[in-house]
Each structure stands twice: as C-alpha cells, then as structure tokens.
Design a protein around this motif. Structure first.
Motif, short mmCIF file in Angstrom:
data_model
loop_
_atom_site.label_atom_id
_atom_site.label_comp_id
_atom_site.label_asym_id
_atom_site.label_seq_id
_atom_site.Cartn_x
_atom_site.Cartn_y
_atom_site.Cartn_z
N VAL A 119 0.85 -1.20 0.00
CA VAL A 119 0.00 0.00 0.00
C VAL A 119 0.88 1.25 0.00
CG1 VAL A 119 -2.01 -1.07 1.09
CG2 VAL A 119 -0.25 -0.06 2.54
N ILE A 178 1.59 4.73 1.45
CA ILE A 178 1.26 5.56 2.61
C ILE A 178 2.25 6.73 2.65
CG2 ILE A 178 0.33 3.60 3.91
CD1 ILE A 178 2.98 3.67 5.56
N TRP A 195 -8.77 -3.66 -2.65
CA TRP A 195 -8.62 -2.86 -1.43
C TRP A 195 -8.62 -3.77 -0.21
CZ3 TRP A 195 -11.58 -1.74 -5.62
CH2 TRP A 195 -11.39 -0.50 -6.23
N TRP A 213 -3.98 9.03 3.30
CA TRP A 213 -3.94 7.84 2.44
C TRP A 213 -4.98 6.80 2.82
CZ3 TRP A 213 -2.66 4.27 6.09
CH2 TRP A 213 -1.82 4.67 7.13
N LEU A 214 -5.71 7.01 3.92
CA LEU A 214 -6.67 6.03 4.39
C LEU A 214 -8.09 6.58 4.22
CD1 LEU A 214 -6.69 3.23 5.81
CD2 LEU A 214 -6.70 4.43 8.01
N THR A 215 -8.94 5.82 3.50
CA THR A 215 -10.32 6.27 3.31
C THR A 215 -11.17 5.82 4.49
OG1 THR A 215 -10.04 6.01 0.94
CG2 THR A 215 -12.31 6.11 1.73
N ARG A 216 -11.97 6.75 5.02
CA ARG A 216 -12.85 6.39 6.15
C ARG A 216 -14.28 6.76 5.81
NH1 ARG A 216 -11.99 8.80 12.11
NH2 ARG A 216 -12.58 10.76 11.12
N TYR A 262 -12.77 1.51 7.14
CA TYR A 262 -11.59 2.11 6.50
C TYR A 262 -11.16 1.24 5.33
CZ TYR A 262 -11.25 4.34 11.11
OH TYR A 262 -11.51 5.03 12.26
N ILE A 302 -7.99 0.96 1.94
CA ILE A 302 -6.86 1.48 1.17
C ILE A 302 -6.59 0.51 0.03
CG2 ILE A 302 -5.17 0.40 2.74
CD1 ILE A 302 -3.30 2.79 2.15
N GLU A 303 -6.22 1.08 -1.11
CA GLU A 303 -5.95 0.22 -2.27
C GLU A 303 -4.66 -0.58 -2.06
OE1 GLU A 303 -6.02 2.17 -6.10
OE2 GLU A 303 -5.33 0.33 -7.11
#
Ligand SMILES: Cc1cc2nc3c(=O)[nH]c(=O)nc-3n(C[C@H](O)[C@H](O)[C@H](O)COP(=O)(O)OP(=O)(O)OC[C@H]3O[C@@H](n4cnc5c(N)ncnc54)[C@H](O)[C@@H]3O)c2cc1C
Length: 551
Positions: free
Chosen positions: A309, A311, A372, A397-400, A470, A472-473
């Motif tokens: 990932v 980051i 993801w 960098w982290l989707t929530r 949460y 992340i790709e």
C-alpha cells in the motif's frame, strides 16, 4: 561484449558485483578459498535490499534446529518444495540448496562474525504441505550487531524505511516478541554501541567479515559490461571508470533483480508488478550483462510477490508499506472492484501474486485489480492500521466512512455487493469457518494474525461490522524479481545451450531462482542467495587457483 585487447587496469582473482547478502557471502567464500577478491557496488551505499530486510534465512535441517531437537531432513525439505513446485523447480538444484544450507551456516559461524539463532516457532509458509513445518525451526536470524564494530563503514550501510530499528525479528509482534515490546532502557542500552537487528545485523556482520579479510567494497561503481576473453568471462567494465578490471577466476553477478526496470518487467514478468520495495538500483544490470554474453535464462515470469500500500511516513513523504499482518488479523478483508472477496487474505504474501494476476476472460481485465483492504473500527482500535489507531482524522492515504455503503461510493465499488460481502464474511467469522476461501485453516494464517491468539481461528477471523470503516488500495508489489541467468550446482552460469560459461557466476535475485514460483518460509529469498553466493565464490576461487597454476 568486447575482447580485452588492452591490458586490464587492475586484476584480481574474483570480482563480485553487488553488496547484498548474495554478493558479500560470495566475497567471503571466495576469499576463504584462497582468492584475492574485489567487490563493486553501483549505489553510493552498501547492503542492497538485504540491509532493508528482516534478515531471516530459511535453512531446513539447520544446525540450530538439530541443537533444539527439532527433527528435519533433506528428504522432508525436498518433499515440501516438490509439493509446491508445479513443475517449476529443478530437483537437482533444490537438492544442492537444501544440502548446502546447513554447511553454509556452519561455515559462516565458524569463520566470521556472522552468527545465527532460531526465530522460534515461525511456521513455514505452506506448513500443512508434505514435509512442511507448522511448528517452525527452519527460519534463522542473526543476533543484534553493534555497528560501532564497523567504524566509518557503519554510515555507509543503507537503511530502509519499514524495518529500521534496533529490533531482531524475534522481538517484533510477528516474531512473537514480548507483548509489551522491548523496554525503553534496553533500547537506550542498544543505542550506545548502535546495535541493530534484522537485515542490518546480517549485512553488518557480513560486511565486517569482508573488512576483516581486507575486502573493501567500492561504491558508486556500476558494472556495465562483462569482458570475454577466449570464450571465458575475465573482467568487467564500469560506467564510472576507464578500462576494465580483470578477474582470473571469474565474476559473480549479485546485482539483485530487474524489478525497477519497467521495460524488462513488461517483457518478462507474468503480470503487473507496479510496486517493488527493493533498493531502486536493482534495475536488471546483471541480467543485461549476462544476456549480452549469451546465457540461458530461467524463471523469468516470477517475482517474490507482495501486496503493497502507498502511505506517507512521519515527515509526510510517500512510502510503500508491505501489507502483511494487516491482511491476516481479524476484522479485515480484501475485495476487488466487484466488491467481492477473491482470496484467502491471510495467505502468504508471495502466493497472493497469483490472485493479482488472474484475468477475467469475458471482460479481459485483471479480475482482482484494483483491490482494497477493508477494516473496521475494532481492527483500528486493536491493532492500529500502520500506526493509525482511530484517534483524530485518519491519514490522507486512508479512506474512512461511517457506513459500508458510503465507503463503497468513495471507492467506486457497487455498495450492495460490498455490503453483502461484509455481511457474509462477518457471519462466517462469527461461526469460525471461512467456507469460501479457507482463511485460518493453516497454522501460517493464525501465526500472521493476532499475536495474542496464535493457533486459534479468531487470530485471523473476526467480523467486519463496527463503524466507521476504513479502506486502502492494495497494489501488486514484489521484494524483487526471481528470474535471470540459469546456473549449475556450483553457481556457474549456463550458456544458451546449457553448458557452463567459464568465469561467470550468479547468486541472489539476479539468478534464475531455485524456488520456482514458491516461497518456502520466512527467509526463503536470502537463504538461496547466500547458499549460491557461497558456492559460486568457492568455485570461482578454485578456478582462479587453476589459472594461476597453469601460467
Ligand atoms: C522490508 C523487507 C523485508 C524482507 N525480509 C526478508 C527476510 O527476512 N528474509 C528473506 O529471505 N528475504 C527478505 N526480503 C527480501 C530480500 O531482502 C531480498 O530478496 C534479498 O535481499 C536479495 O538479495 P540480493 O543480494 O540478491 O540483492 P540485494 O540485497 O538487493 O543487493 C543487490 C545489490 O546489487 C547492486 N547492484 C545493482 N546493479 C549493479 C551493478 N550494475 N553493479 C554493481 N552493483 C549493482 C545494488 O545496488 C544492490 O546493492 C525482505 C525485503 C524487504 C524489502
């Protein structure tokens, strides 16, 4: 390829190219077998990816297992590799690897500061296969090494970003260190003599062994061309200097893989490899040099695959992170763009490469790219996601999102599909059986899961049901490629007709890996790198002795 019409500017018995574990081991071995050795490194720093690594070596039937009373044998290790081979492993080379591993360990321990110990109980990566070791024993590491022993050379060893500290792998959560970690006072003590662990301990010790023998690696020396004289490799040209350096016995290529060269990756590798995590100087120079002199290539499709990932580090700089423990711990899943799970997320990182490269024959797209990792609030609170524990705003960098549907919309995944997937997984996790992908059936999966619950199914299975969520790709990365010149049992490179090419050796990720598409256990790349470095260095030294006697 040029014949050496002009005299060499300098001559030695054995030239080693590259200062990772393969190259340094080759240099020590050549010297111990009587050779005068010169080592050249392209980077301005030493140690290659080996210095950034965990420093573990996978050596079946090693002396430390024997001392601990853990049973193993060549036959068991070969049976294990054979069960994973899918026709890609050369049995003769595998036998030499397994038989020579313990000898190489004893050689280094008797003759150099390189010492090993068990990483206790670390299971093989496919431990339920015939000959596998669910209770570990085959993975070794070096104890901490005080870098003040290296004097001015200490600052010339490259330091990575993922494993930089003063810890051995057996002190990390993965290695089952103490739950509270290493006490601050002990870390302060280690700072006094700059004691370092993992790959730095391995490289530091190997480098000390070279320096003790008067071998001082020369940096910023990129080898570009092999010099062939009368059908034998007898020297090397460098881009930084005029004239070639000669080697009476031979040249050991230990220049790492070609993962940082997009054109080579596209030509040879079986599927996307967008995120290498090795040193960026591994651009396939050794492969190109070898191709120019007409070698046979092998295992070109393969790499040591790795989910990665993107980051940012503490200073906000972009950084790649190997997403390993995160996949195996409870309250996490991986999904593709259809919102579906596609793999046992806790499987070993190398095996996941096969899932990344699957093609949907109808849509003619990679079925599982992009993908993801999705975790819930329980995960973040219990384990943290790469340091983020749910306090304050998540890192950029982290989707929530507050719901699975909202998360799907942000990721561009069909919301209903992701909700169904999460609900199905959560129900299976609560029941304690992943009937879809068998996550948690292997001792491997529960070892990489929650360290507090090793061996239990809930070490890896737990519902993903607590908001916020949460994601992340995850990208198809690699520790390095594992195809290159084919070698014989002495580490000698074969020509296109399969005949040993006098004077050329290969070890480490530059060489066609003995391991085919597999990764046997923790240490599965460094062990063959060092064994073939040991064999090649020895053979080249003996060849040099014969040349000297004949002249
Ligand atoms: C975070 C991390 C953890 C890992 N943990 C482990 C582990 O515990 N166990 C394990 O088995 N594997 C591990 N790996 C993988 C392992 O580090 C590599 O597979 C291994 O180090 C490869 O060794 P090598 O000697 O072939 O290459 P490298 O160590 O990469 O060395 C190659 C060197 O050759 C130099 N070079 C390149 N081109 C030239 C040229 N033209 N002339 C001169 N020099 C050149 C490079 O600059 C580099 O210094 C890990 C990797 C990472 C990133």
């Amino acid at each position: 390829v040029r014949a050496a019409s002009e005299p060499f500017v300098e001559e030695c018995d054995v030239i080693v190219l590259g200062t990772g574990a393969a190259g340094l081991t080759a240099a020590i071995s050549a010297h111990e077998h009587g050779a005068e050795v010169a080592v050249f490194e392209k980077s301005d720093q030493l140690g290659g990816t080996s210095a950034w690594s965990g420093g573990m070596l996978w050596i079946p039937d090693n002396p430390h297992m024997r001392a601990a009373g853990i049973p193993d044998s060549t036959a068991e290790a070969l049976e294990y590799l054979d069960s994973l081979s899918l026709g890609m492993i050369d049995g003769e080379l595998a036998r030499v690897l397994i038989e020579t591993g313990p000898e190489m360990v004893s050689f280094l321990e008797e003759r150099t500061p390189v010492q090993f110990r068990l990483v206790p109980r670390f299971p093989d990566y496919h431990p339920e296969h015939p000959g596998g070791k669910p209770g570990g024993g085959r993975s070794l590491e070096c104890p901490l090494y005080p870098f003040d022993e290296l004097g001015e050379w200490a600052s010339r060893v490259t330091v990575g970003t993922q494993l930089t500290g003063r810890l051995s792998m057996s002190e990390t959560p993965l290695g089952r260190g103490a739950p509270d970690g290493v006490p601050r006072a002990e870390l302060e003590r280690r700072a006094v003599r700059d004691e370092r662990g993992a790959g730095l301990a391995l490289v530091g010790r190997l480098l000390r062994a070279c320096l003790d023998r008067g071998i001082e690696p020369r940096t910023s020396m990129r080898a570009t061309e092999l010099v062939v004289v009368d059908g034998a490799v007898r020297g090397v040209r460098f881009d930084a200097t005029e004239g070639a350096v000669g080697a009476r016995g031979g040249v050991v290529l230990a220049t790492g893989g070609f993962e940082w060269d997009d054109a080579l990756v596209r030509s040879f590798v079986r599927g996307p490899l967008t995120h290498p995590v090795s040193v960026p100087t591994n651009t396939g120079d050794g492969l190109r040099m070898a191709m120019r002199v007409g070698v046979a290539l092998g295992n070109m499709r393969e790499a040591w695959w790795l989910p990665v990932v993107d980051i940012a580090d503490r200073a906000g700089q972009p950084m790649r992170w190997q997403v390993n423990g995160e996949r195996a711990r409870p309250h996490s899943i991986m999904v593709n763009r259809q919102g579906r799970r596609f793999v046992n997320e806790a499987a070993n990182y190398n095996a996941l490469g096969a899932a990344f490269h699957e093609i949907d024959v109808t849509t003619f797209e990679y079925a599982n790219l992009p993908c993801w990792i999705v975790v819930d609030e329980q995960f973040v609170r219990k384990f943290g996601f790469v340091g983020y524990r749910g306090e304050g705003a998540p890192p950029s960098w982290l989707t929530r999102a507050e719901s699975i549907e909202a998360l799907s919309e942000q990721l561009g995944i069909p919301p209903r599909a992701l909700r169904d997937t999460v609900e199905r997984f959560s129900a299976m996790a609560t029941d304690g059986a992943d009937v879809d992908f068998g996550r948690g059936r292997s001792a491997h999966d529960t070892w990489w899961g929650d360290p507090a619950l090793t061996g239990r199914i809930d070490a890896t299975l737990g519902p993903v049901d607590t908001a916020p969520f949460y994601a992340i790709e995850v990208h198809p990365g690699a520790l390095g490629t594992k195809g290159g010149p084919r070698t014989d049992v002495n580490g000698q490179v074969l020509d296109v007709d399969g005949v040993p090419l006098p004077g050329l050796y290969a070890a480490g990720n530059v060489m066609a890996s003995v391991m085919g598409m597999t990764y046997g256990g923790a240490g599965g790349t460094l062990a063959p790198a060092m064994v073939f470095g040991y064999l090649g260095g020895r053979h080249a030294a003996r060849a040099a002795a014969r040349v000297v006697m004949a002249t």
